[in-house]
Write a protein that holds these residues in place. Structure first.
Motif, PDB file in Angstrom:
ATOM      1  N   THR A  68       0.594  -0.849   0.330  1.00 23.83           N
ATOM      2  CA  THR A  68      -0.060   0.143  -0.253  1.00 23.83           C
ATOM      3  C   THR A  68       0.824   1.213   0.455  1.00 23.83           C
ATOM      4  OG1 THR A  68      -1.628  -1.020   1.476  1.00 23.83           O
ATOM      5  CG2 THR A  68      -1.631   1.278   1.522  1.00 23.83           C
ATOM      6  N   HIS A 115       6.393   9.653  -0.607  1.00 27.47           N
ATOM      7  CA  HIS A 115       4.804   8.326  -0.068  1.00 27.47           C
ATOM      8  C   HIS A 115       4.828   7.879   1.543  1.00 27.47           C
ATOM      9  CE1 HIS A 115       6.591   4.852  -1.345  1.00 27.47           C
ATOM     10  NE2 HIS A 115       6.894   5.270  -2.980  1.00 27.47           N
ATOM     11  N   GLN A 165      -4.344  10.613  -1.847  1.00 32.24           N
ATOM     12  CA  GLN A 165      -4.230   8.821  -2.230  1.00 32.24           C
ATOM     13  C   GLN A 165      -3.404   8.192  -1.882  1.00 32.24           C
ATOM     14  OE1 GLN A 165      -4.571  10.935  -6.969  1.00 32.24           O
ATOM     15  NE2 GLN A 165      -6.600  10.778  -6.681  1.00 32.24           N
ATOM     16  N   THR A 166      -4.158   7.374  -1.854  1.00 40.71           N
ATOM     17  CA  THR A 166      -4.443   5.468  -1.806  1.00 40.71           C
ATOM     18  C   THR A 166      -4.077   4.886  -3.258  1.00 40.71           C
ATOM     19  OG1 THR A 166      -4.184   6.042   0.344  1.00 40.71           O
ATOM     20  CG2 THR A 166      -3.936   3.859  -0.164  1.00 40.71           C
ATOM     21  N   TYR A 217      -3.111   0.277  -3.726  1.00 38.68           N
ATOM     22  CA  TYR A 217      -3.363  -0.704  -3.222  1.00 38.68           C
ATOM     23  C   TYR A 217      -2.454  -2.399  -3.973  1.00 38.68           C
ATOM     24  CZ  TYR A 217      -2.443  -5.720  -1.672  1.00 38.68           C
ATOM     25  OH  TYR A 217      -2.489  -6.868  -1.358  1.00 38.68           O
ATOM     26  N   HIS A 257       0.787   5.518   0.307  1.00 37.30           N
ATOM     27  CA  HIS A 257      -0.380   6.731   0.096  1.00 37.30           C
ATOM     28  C   HIS A 257       0.386   7.888   0.507  1.00 37.30           C
ATOM     29  CE1 HIS A 257      -3.690   8.962   2.180  1.00 37.30           C
ATOM     30  NE2 HIS A 257      -1.909  10.062   2.829  1.00 37.30           N
TER      31      HIS A 257
END
Length: 132
Positions: A59, A105, A83-84, A86, A61
């Motif tokens: 993940t 990030h 925004q994230t 995966y 971010h």
């Protein structure tokens, strides 16, 4: 409760990154029951990872700047602060800053059975694959 000592900022190795990329570890497993690693990663303009995958996914971010993230099928997305993204287990991908903007990030990874094999590093991203 205990304040953890800060690890020094490290520059990520040229074998796995193009350009200047800096890492600050935020959290590592504190017991055998924990597997999560969290890091703050800063990319200068044009910097990016090599192709890689994670045994248990990843993940990301984005906290500052502008990110580009790409997959083997040629898809490249632009990711903005807040925004994230995966990436599923074993999906080969790359991520980095745009050519004109830096990017920061948070990277969150679950270690595999062998923490040293959690990330599989591959070849550098070719310039023609680094685009939007």
């Amino acid at each position: 409760m205990q304040i953890q000592p800060k690890s020094p900022t490290t520059k990520n190795p040229a074998e796995q990154f193009t350009g200047d990329v800096y890492l600050d570890i935020i959290s590592t497993p504190q017991s055998d029951q924990q597997q999560t690693v969290v890091a703050k990663v800063r990319f200068l303009p044009g910097a990016r990872t090599a192709w890689h995958s994670h045994a248990n996914g990843q993940t990301l971010h984005v906290t500052e700047g502008l990110a580009w993230m790409g997959t083997r099928d040629g898809t490249v997305i632009e990711v903005h602060p807040g925004q994230t993204v995966y990436t599923p287990a074993d999906e080969e991908h790359w991520h980095g800053a745009t050519p004109t903007d830096y990017m920061e990030h948070l990277a969150i990874v679950e270690n595999g059975d062998d923490p040293a094999a959690t990330t599989t590093w591959l070849e550098h991203v070719a310039d023609e694959d680094y685009h939007l």
